[in-house]
Design an enzyme around this catalytic site. Structure first.
Site, short mmCIF file in Angstrom:
data_model
loop_
_atom_site.label_atom_id
_atom_site.label_comp_id
_atom_site.label_asym_id
_atom_site.label_seq_id
_atom_site.Cartn_x
_atom_site.Cartn_y
_atom_site.Cartn_z
N CYS A 231 27.03 -71.08 -28.30
CA CYS A 231 28.19 -70.26 -28.63
C CYS A 231 28.12 -70.70 -30.27
O CYS A 231 28.32 -71.50 -30.44
CB CYS A 231 29.33 -70.71 -28.20
N CYS B 252 31.99 -72.28 -31.39
CA CYS B 252 32.43 -73.51 -31.12
C CYS B 252 31.23 -74.72 -30.97
O CYS B 252 31.39 -75.83 -30.57
CB CYS B 252 33.14 -73.89 -29.82
N CYS C 293 19.95 -66.96 -19.39
CA CYS C 293 20.33 -67.60 -18.17
C CYS C 293 21.28 -68.56 -18.65
O CYS C 293 21.00 -69.64 -18.98
CB CYS C 293 19.19 -68.42 -17.73
#
Length: 211
Positions: free
Chosen positions: A129, A132, A152
Site C-alpha cells: 500500500c 502506509c 495475490c
C-alpha cells in the site's frame, strides 16, 4: 556463490506499473501532497490484530484458504486494513484457485507500490500500500485478461466495504465538501482499534510462494 537471475518478465511487471510522480504538463507545486500514514510498530501492533500485524507489518503470509475474503462474492471495495485506502474493486476479483483473494487490476495504480522480493526460492514482485507501506501480497503474470496479471493478496490485509456502504461514504464526503473542513488525523480512515475480526489460522513468519 549462487547468482539469482531475475526474470525479465518480473522486471517488466514492475516497470509497467510505474506511475510518474508529476504528470506531463503539471508543475510539482500544483499537485496536492499524497496522503501518507506513518506510525510506529508499537502503534500498528495496538491497532491491528496479531494476524493483521504479522502480515502487513512483518511481511508474513496467511495460510491458503484461511482468509474470510477468499470466497467473498459481494460487490464492493477492498481497502487496506491498516489505513483504509481503497485498493481493489470486486469487479476485478476472480477465483484463482490459489486460496488467496485475487484481482486482475487495482482501482488506481498509484495506490499500489511494488518492490522486488528475493525471499524464497525465486524472486517475486511484492505488492504494498503506497499510503502506509503495508505488505499486501505479490503480483504474478498468470492472471486473466485484460491485464494478464494476478494480484495475490492476503485476506487479513484487506477490509471489505460493501457497495451500499461505499456509496454512502462517498455521498457523505461530497456533502462534507460543501461545509468548512474540520481538522482530522491522517489516520481517520484507519480501521477500528476495538477488535477487528482475525483469521482462524496464524500467518507463517516467512512468506510462502504465494501470495
Amino acid at each position: 556463490m549462487r547468482i539469482r537471475v531475475v526474470s525479465p518478465l518480473l522486471i517488466a511487471i514492475v516497470l509497467s506499473a510505474s506511475v510518474p510522480l508529476v504528470p506531463t504538463g503539471a508543475a510539482e507545486g500544483d499537485l496536492p501532497a499524497p496522503r501518507k500514514v506513518l506510525k510506529s510498530e508499537r502503534e500498528w501492533a495496538k491497532q491491528l490484530t496479531h494476524a493483521q500485524f504479522l502480515v502487513t507489518r512483518q511481511k508474513a503470509t496467511e495460510p491458503a484458504f484461511s482468509g474470510k475474503l477468499v470466497h467473498n462474492h459481494a460487490r464492493g471495495t477492498y481497502a487496506c486494513v491498516c489505513c483504509g485506502e481503497a485498493l481493489f474493486s470486486s469487479r476485478a476479483k476472480f477465483d484463482s484457485g490459489t486460496g488467496w483473494p485475487s484481482f486482475w487490476s487495482p482501482i488506481e495504480a498509484k495506490s499500489i507500490g511494488q518492490a522486488m522480493d528475493y525471499h524464497g526460492a525465486e524472486p517475486r514482485v511484492e505488492v504494498l500500500c503506497t499510503v502506509c507501506g503495508a505488505h499486501l501480497g505479490h503480483v504474478f503474470s498468470d492472471g486473466p485478461p485484460p491485464t494478464g496479471l494476478r494480484y495475490c493478496i492476503n485476506s487479513v490485509a484487506l477490509k471489505f466495504i460493501p457497495e451500499s456502504k461505499a456509496g454512502a461514504k462517498t455521498a457523505a464526503k461530497a456533502k462534507a465538501g460543501a461545509t468548512p473542513a474540520t481538522d482530522s488525523s491522517s489516520t481517520s480512515d484507519a480501521p477500528s482499534t476495538s477488535t477487528p475480526p482475525s483469521d482462524p489460522s496464524t500467518p507463517t513468519s516467512s512468506p510462502s510462494p504465494t501470495p
